[in-house]
Design a protein around this motif. Structure first.
Motif, PDB file in Angstrom:
ATOM      1  N   VAL A   1       0.829  -1.202   0.000  1.00 46.27           N
ATOM      2  CA  VAL A   1       0.000   0.000   0.000  1.00 46.27           C
ATOM      3  C   VAL A   1       0.864   1.252   0.000  1.00 46.27           C
ATOM      4  N   LEU A   2       2.060   1.194   0.620  1.00 49.98           N
ATOM      5  CA  LEU A   2       2.923   2.374   0.691  1.00 49.98           C
ATOM      6  C   LEU A   2       3.303   2.860  -0.701  1.00 49.98           C
ATOM      7  N   GLY A   3       3.706   1.950  -1.578  1.00 50.79           N
ATOM      8  CA  GLY A   3       4.060   2.347  -2.936  1.00 50.79           C
ATOM      9  C   GLY A   3       2.898   2.996  -3.646  1.00 50.79           C
ATOM     10  N   PHE A   4       1.702   2.434  -3.476  1.00 48.36           N
ATOM     11  CA  PHE A   4       0.495   3.000  -4.084  1.00 48.36           C
ATOM     12  C   PHE A   4       0.244   4.408  -3.555  1.00 48.36           C
ATOM     13  N   ALA A   5       0.365   4.601  -2.243  1.00 47.99           N
ATOM     14  CA  ALA A   5       0.122   5.911  -1.643  1.00 47.99           C
ATOM     15  C   ALA A   5       1.126   6.944  -2.151  1.00 47.99           C
ATOM     16  N   LEU A   6       2.369   6.544  -2.350  1.00 51.33           N
ATOM     17  CA  LEU A   6       3.381   7.472  -2.850  1.00 51.33           C
ATOM     18  C   LEU A   6       3.074   7.897  -4.280  1.00 51.33           C
ATOM     19  N   VAL A   7       2.546   6.979  -5.098  1.00 51.54           N
ATOM     20  CA  VAL A   7       2.178   7.338  -6.474  1.00 51.54           C
ATOM     21  C   VAL A   7       1.000   8.310  -6.471  1.00 51.54           C
ATOM     22  N   VAL A   8       0.039   8.125  -5.570  1.00 53.24           N
ATOM     23  CA  VAL A   8      -1.070   9.078  -5.456  1.00 53.24           C
ATOM     24  C   VAL A   8      -0.542  10.451  -5.037  1.00 53.24           C
ATOM     25  N   ALA A   9       0.411  10.465  -4.086  1.00 59.71           N
ATOM     26  CA  ALA A   9       1.016  11.731  -3.672  1.00 59.71           C
ATOM     27  C   ALA A   9       1.754  12.380  -4.835  1.00 59.71           C
ATOM     28  N   ALA A  10       2.413  11.561  -5.668  1.00 56.17           N
ATOM     29  CA  ALA A  10       3.088  12.096  -6.859  1.00 56.17           C
ATOM     30  C   ALA A  10       2.087  12.767  -7.785  1.00 56.17           C
ATOM     31  N   ALA A  11       0.922  12.159  -7.958  1.00 58.58           N
ATOM     32  CA  ALA A  11      -0.122  12.763  -8.801  1.00 58.58           C
ATOM     33  C   ALA A  11      -0.581  14.108  -8.229  1.00 58.58           C
ATOM     34  N   ALA A  12      -0.643  14.206  -6.900  1.00 63.36           N
ATOM     35  CA  ALA A  12      -1.049  15.473  -6.276  1.00 63.36           C
ATOM     36  C   ALA A  12      -0.030  16.573  -6.571  1.00 63.36           C
ATOM     37  N   PHE A  13       1.251  16.250  -6.470  1.00 58.02           N
ATOM     38  CA  PHE A  13       2.268  17.254  -6.760  1.00 58.02           C
ATOM     39  C   PHE A  13       2.309  17.586  -8.242  1.00 58.02           C
TER      40      PHE A  13
END
Length: 341
Positions: A140-152
């Motif tokens: 889940v951590l990798g998935f959450a980091l990709v979502v955060a990347a989309a936000a930035f």
């Protein structure tokens, strides 16, 4: 759209989709932050000495460089290194269109209409479905980091709108300069100098090819050619092609990396792509070639645009024109619905 430009649009989105597979290859050779730093170093040098000044205030170059290069790509590379699959990452990043609309509403006063709000809800529903699927099958951590990347990425799109660079390729080259030193510093702190040195000593043709593809193929060529299409046609005619990015990303990951696509992931893909389409294209106009307003004389065109344009050049009004907001890269004129990694 002319057949040659149609083919160019498909080629760009194919490169952006396959790019996620190439990132996986690069992560087999380098720690993620070092790989990201090498990517932007290769994109910036020697081009920064050839393109001239960025033609926008430095605060926008630095802001986009930190949001896009350091935060978005840094989080994406670390997230994929933590196990986020290439195909899923290419899909989840498209939620940047929702983040862009949200941030633009607060920062630019661009209030979304009911259709756009519906699209944002559908796309976020796709993220929830993808999170459920990833929670049962992957980290889940990798998935959450990709979502955060989309936000930035959404942040960088809004900053790029504010900057309104007249030459997207030149702007992208200068943006690529900004994150290099911060990424190298973070790599030394979190990945360690020993690991970085070992990766550089073991550099082979596969690693060099990965750097070259993500720097020149998807960053410089991708953003430069996409900016050319946005200058030639309405954003509503160009933007739909960006929805091919997760198609190429997921299919290339399945073919080249053997990634499976579960029924939940197919559902997430349908919701995300449909939601992004509604969010990005609600109220969009027709797809005719853009007719610039009359002016006293032509403005210089970037070399890449001159090489790609087979016909006579239109006369453009002097001064910058605001780029379309999210797709690559991606920076440059903010891509119209999702672009490169």
């Amino acid at each position: 759209m002319r057949p040659a430009h149609l083919a160019l649009a498909v080629l760009i989105t194919a490169a952006w989709g396959v790019n996620f597979v190439v990132i996986e290859v690069g992560l087999d050779h380098f720690p993620p932050l070092l790989f990201c730093a090498l990517r932007f170093t290769a994109a910036a040098l020697p081009a920064v000495f050839l393109v001239g000044r960025p033609q926008v205030p430095w605060r926008w170059v630095i802001g986009v460089g930190l949001a896009l290069g350091l935060a978005k790509f840094g989080l994406l590379f670390v997230g994929m290194n933590q196990g986020a699959p290439a195909g899923l990452s290419s899909l989840v990043l498209q939620v940047q269109a929702v983040f862009t609309a949200l941030f633009a509403a607060f920062a630019l006063g661009e209030r979304p209409g009911p259709v756009r709000l519906l699209g944002m809800g559908v796309a976020l529903g796709g993220i929830v479905v993808a999170a459920v699927d990833e929670g049962t099958s992957g980290p889940v951590l990798g998935f959450a980091l990709v979502v955060a990347a989309a936000a930035f990425w959404g942040v960088s799109n809004v900053l790029t709108r504010k900057a309104a660079p007249p030459d997207g390729l030149r702007f992208m080259v200068w943006v690529s300069v900004v994150p290099v030193l911060p990424l190298l510093a973070l790599s030394l702190v979190f990945e360690g100098p020993r690991r970085d040195v070992e990766a550089l000593r073991g550099l082979d043709w596969s690693g060099l090819g990965a750097i070259a593809f993500v720097a020149w193929g998807t960053t410089l060529f991708g953003f430069g050619a996409w900016g050319f299409l946005l200058r030639t046609y309405d954003a509503s005619a160009v933007a739909p092609f960006s929805l091919l990015v997760p198609v190429f990303g997921m299919s290339s990951a399945a073919l080249l990396l053997g990634e499976g696509i579960s029924p939940l992931r197919w559902l997430a893909a349908a919701l995300l792509v449909g939601g992004v389409a509604l969010t990005s294209f609600a109220g969009a106009g027709g797809g005719r070639p853009t007719t610039p307003p009359p002016g006293p004389g032509p403005t210089p065109e970037p070399a890449l645009e001159r090489a790609l344009e087979p016909g006579p050049k239109p006369v453009a009004a002097p001064g910058p024109s605001a780029p379309a907001v999210a797709p690559a890269t991606g920076a440059g004129p903010a891509p119209a619905a999702g672009s490169p990694a």
